[in-house]
Design a protein around this motif. Structure first.
Motif, PDB file in Angstrom:
ATOM      1  N   LYS A  19       0.851  -1.206   0.000  1.00  0.00           N
ATOM      2  CA  LYS A  19       0.000   0.000   0.000  1.00  0.00           C
ATOM      3  C   LYS A  19       0.883   1.252   0.000  1.00  0.00           C
ATOM      4  O   LYS A  19       0.823   2.082   0.910  1.00  0.00           O
ATOM      5  CB  LYS A  19      -0.947  -0.021   1.214  1.00  0.00           C
ATOM      6  CG  LYS A  19      -2.173   0.842   1.081  1.00  0.00           C
ATOM      7  CD  LYS A  19      -3.034   0.673   2.311  1.00  0.00           C
ATOM      8  CE  LYS A  19      -4.207   1.646   2.300  1.00  0.00           C
ATOM      9  NZ  LYS A  19      -4.994   1.556   3.550  1.00  0.00           N
ATOM     10  N   VAL A  20       1.718   1.347  -1.022  1.00  0.00           N
ATOM     11  CA  VAL A  20       2.770   2.377  -1.066  1.00  0.00           C
ATOM     12  C   VAL A  20       2.182   3.790  -1.069  1.00  0.00           C
ATOM     13  O   VAL A  20       1.340   4.122  -1.910  1.00  0.00           O
ATOM     14  CB  VAL A  20       3.669   2.175  -2.309  1.00  0.00           C
ATOM     15  CG1 VAL A  20       4.687   3.299  -2.430  1.00  0.00           C
ATOM     16  CG2 VAL A  20       4.375   0.832  -2.225  1.00  0.00           C
ATOM     17  N   ARG A  21       2.620   4.597  -0.118  1.00  0.00           N
ATOM     18  CA  ARG A  21       2.270   6.019  -0.057  1.00  0.00           C
ATOM     19  C   ARG A  21       3.369   6.800  -0.759  1.00  0.00           C
ATOM     20  O   ARG A  21       4.547   6.474  -0.632  1.00  0.00           O
ATOM     21  CB  ARG A  21       2.174   6.484   1.395  1.00  0.00           C
ATOM     22  CG  ARG A  21       1.001   5.903   2.159  1.00  0.00           C
ATOM     23  CD  ARG A  21       1.046   6.335   3.631  1.00  0.00           C
ATOM     24  NE  ARG A  21       1.658   7.654   3.777  1.00  0.00           N
ATOM     25  CZ  ARG A  21       2.416   8.013   4.811  1.00  0.00           C
ATOM     26  NH1 ARG A  21       2.696   7.146   5.765  1.00  0.00           N
ATOM     27  NH2 ARG A  21       2.915   9.231   4.888  1.00  0.00           N
ATOM     28  N   SER A  22       3.013   7.851  -1.449  1.00  0.00           N
ATOM     29  CA  SER A  22       4.008   8.567  -2.256  1.00  0.00           C
ATOM     30  C   SER A  22       5.139   9.140  -1.414  1.00  0.00           C
ATOM     31  O   SER A  22       6.279   9.233  -1.866  1.00  0.00           O
ATOM     32  CB  SER A  22       3.338   9.678  -3.067  1.00  0.00           C
ATOM     33  OG  SER A  22       2.825  10.671  -2.202  1.00  0.00           O
ATOM     34  N   ASP A  23       4.833   9.505  -0.158  1.00  0.00           N
ATOM     35  CA  ASP A  23       5.862  10.096   0.702  1.00  0.00           C
ATOM     36  C   ASP A  23       6.347   9.113   1.762  1.00  0.00           C
ATOM     37  O   ASP A  23       6.987   9.509   2.740  1.00  0.00           O
ATOM     38  CB  ASP A  23       5.327  11.359   1.384  1.00  0.00           C
ATOM     39  CG  ASP A  23       4.125  11.061   2.298  1.00  0.00           C
ATOM     40  OD1 ASP A  23       3.554   9.941   2.194  1.00  0.00           O
ATOM     41  OD2 ASP A  23       3.768  11.931   3.102  1.00  0.00           O
ATOM     42  N   GLY A  24       6.071   7.818   1.591  1.00  0.00           N
ATOM     43  CA  GLY A  24       6.397   6.824   2.604  1.00  0.00           C
ATOM     44  C   GLY A  24       7.849   6.370   2.557  1.00  0.00           C
ATOM     45  O   GLY A  24       8.606   6.684   1.635  1.00  0.00           O
ATOM     46  N   CYS A  25       8.211   5.607   3.587  1.00  0.00           N
ATOM     47  CA  CYS A  25       9.559   5.033   3.695  1.00  0.00           C
ATOM     48  C   CYS A  25       9.411   3.511   3.714  1.00  0.00           C
ATOM     49  O   CYS A  25       8.666   2.968   4.550  1.00  0.00           O
ATOM     50  CB  CYS A  25      10.226   5.520   4.970  1.00  0.00           C
ATOM     51  SG  CYS A  25      11.855   4.793   5.246  1.00  0.00           S
ATOM     52  N   TYR A  26      10.122   2.828   2.824  1.00  0.00           N
ATOM     53  CA  TYR A  26       9.959   1.382   2.647  1.00  0.00           C
ATOM     54  C   TYR A  26      11.305   0.669   2.695  1.00  0.00           C
ATOM     55  O   TYR A  26      12.349   1.266   2.422  1.00  0.00           O
ATOM     56  CB  TYR A  26       9.221   1.102   1.325  1.00  0.00           C
ATOM     57  CG  TYR A  26       7.820   1.667   1.375  1.00  0.00           C
ATOM     58  CD1 TYR A  26       6.771   0.911   1.877  1.00  0.00           C
ATOM     59  CD2 TYR A  26       7.582   2.997   1.023  1.00  0.00           C
ATOM     60  CE1 TYR A  26       5.505   1.460   2.006  1.00  0.00           C
ATOM     61  CE2 TYR A  26       6.318   3.550   1.149  1.00  0.00           C
ATOM     62  CZ  TYR A  26       5.277   2.775   1.646  1.00  0.00           C
ATOM     63  OH  TYR A  26       4.032   3.322   1.799  1.00  0.00           O
ATOM     64  N   LYS A 229       5.735   1.458  11.380  1.00  0.00           N
ATOM     65  CA  LYS A 229       4.826   2.427  11.984  1.00  0.00           C
ATOM     66  C   LYS A 229       3.439   1.799  12.125  1.00  0.00           C
ATOM     67  O   LYS A 229       3.121   0.838  11.412  1.00  0.00           O
ATOM     68  CB  LYS A 229       4.687   3.653  11.066  1.00  0.00           C
ATOM     69  CG  LYS A 229       5.935   4.460  10.851  1.00  0.00           C
ATOM     70  CD  LYS A 229       5.630   5.583   9.858  1.00  0.00           C
ATOM     71  CE  LYS A 229       6.863   6.394   9.524  1.00  0.00           C
ATOM     72  NZ  LYS A 229       6.580   7.417   8.495  1.00  0.00           N
ATOM     73  N   PRO A 230       2.572   2.336  12.985  1.00  0.00           N
ATOM     74  CA  PRO A 230       1.170   1.907  12.970  1.00  0.00           C
ATOM     75  C   PRO A 230       0.590   2.059  11.561  1.00  0.00           C
ATOM     76  O   PRO A 230       0.862   3.047  10.872  1.00  0.00           O
ATOM     77  CB  PRO A 230       0.502   2.869  13.959  1.00  0.00           C
ATOM     78  CG  PRO A 230       1.598   3.239  14.903  1.00  0.00           C
ATOM     79  CD  PRO A 230       2.845   3.314  14.060  1.00  0.00           C
ATOM     80  N   ALA A 231      -0.135   1.057  11.134  1.00  0.00           N
ATOM     81  CA  ALA A 231      -0.720   0.953   9.782  1.00  0.00           C
ATOM     82  C   ALA A 231       0.326   0.586   8.736  1.00  0.00           C
ATOM     83  O   ALA A 231       0.002   0.456   7.549  1.00  0.00           O
ATOM     84  CB  ALA A 231      -1.470   2.207   9.363  1.00  0.00           C
ATOM     85  N   GLY A 232       1.590   0.383   9.137  1.00  0.00           N
ATOM     86  CA  GLY A 232       2.606  -0.094   8.199  1.00  0.00           C
ATOM     87  C   GLY A 232       2.381  -1.550   7.861  1.00  0.00           C
ATOM     88  O   GLY A 232       1.853  -2.328   8.666  1.00  0.00           O
TER      89      GLY A 232
END
Length: 310
Positions: A19-26, A229-232
């Motif tokens: 569920k990749v967020r554009s500003d996320g860290c993976y 993170k929560p919801a990660g």
């Protein structure tokens, strides 16, 4: 770089699962040849970030060819996830991926010794920079240890016969090549499974043992949970029942709240919450993917989402 290209298994499904967020860290804990990492980068915006790990120096070299300021390639085992991530300035992640399969370049490079399709030195190390080779281990291990490794890590019912054949052969000279070992196994196994070489389970067992793959996974999973993170999201693709059992048990156990002493007086909102939520059923490749990439046939993917529980 030898070995050719690699087709990532469950590519779209795994990255969708994050569920990749554009500003996320993976974090891609198993870069391989970067199929999943490249798709994650394609879905990240300019503020997004991806770090990738691999213990195989050839995979690391492939990763360092990616010229993207949002991406960083690290060399190391994923059992060192917390340490490696912290060294890269990552203390929390929005998603973590583990694709536990071998890459095609590893299997297709005769020098690596992972496959009996070629006659090659019996190596099998994920990182050839350290540790003992399969040939070195077979030269010195006790027959009982060889038998237990083949039985436990290969789920091989003829482990006793195979171990005895290896020990008898090494008394005459080194068991040093892939074809030599495969021939010994074929001679020791009285019946064959359809569509599978009799040496398949033995080669799997030795590879898992030499690279401590199950121990690595057991050490990495709790670190993934701490980093999320929560919801990660945690997405794990396994390729045999031993791995999948560890992943399934870990996710299931953390999807239950921690047990409390009986009759402890607590209000409902004070009760412990589970650390993860399981998402959907285990996913397997489609018939079309298996037809296009037969190595995907044993893959199973599980997804869990971190809750707000501490």
């Amino acid at each position: 770089m030898s070995g050719g290209s690699h087709t990532a298994v469950l590519l779209e499904q795994a990255v969708d699962g994050l569920k990749v967020r554009s500003d996320g860290c993976y974090v891609d804990c198993t870069f391989g040849r970067g199929g999943h990492s490249r798709l994650i980068l394609a879905r990240l915006g300019s503020a997004g970030r991806l770090i990738a790990l691999d213990r195989d120096p050839q995979a690391v070299a492939a990763g360092r060819e990616i010229d993207d300021g949002r991406f960083r390639m690290l060399h190391g085992r994923f059992s060192r996830l917390a340490e490696l991530a912290a060294g890269a300035g990552v203390t929390h992640a929005d998603g973590i991926l583990l694709d536990l399969g071998m890459s095609s370049p590893q299997l297709n490079d005769p020098a690596r010794g992972f496959s009996f399709r070629f006659d090659a030195p019996l190596d099998m190390r994920m990182d050839a920079g350290g540790g003992v080779t399969a040939a070195e281990w077979l030269a010195h291990a006790a027959e009982t240890e060889i038998r237990e490794v083949i039985r436990n890590h290969g789920e091989e019912r003829f482990a006793k016969q195979i171990a005895a054949a290896i020990v008898a052969a090494r008394s005459r000279g080194p068991v040093g090549t892939t074809r030599q070992l495969a021939a010994l196994v074929a001679e020791a196994v009285p019946t064959r499974e359809p569509h599978q070489d009799p040496a398949t389970r033995t080669f799997q067992a030795l590879r898992i043992h030499l690279n401590q793959e199950l121990e690595e996974l057991s050490l990495a999973l709790p670190q993934c949970l701490q980093l999320l993170k929560p919801a990660g999201r945690l997405v794990v693709i396994s390729f045999h029942s031993l791995e999948d059992r560890i992943v399934k048990r870990f996710m299931r156990n953390n999807a239950r709240p921690d047990p409390l002493p009986r009759r402890l007086p607590l209000r409902a909102h004070e009760l412990p919450q589970p650390k993860v939520k399981l998402l959907g059923r285990p996913l397997r490749p489609s018939a079309a993917e298996i037809a296009a990439n037969p190595r995907s046939r044993s893959a199973v993917m599980r997804i869990a989402e971190r809750t707000a529980a501490a």
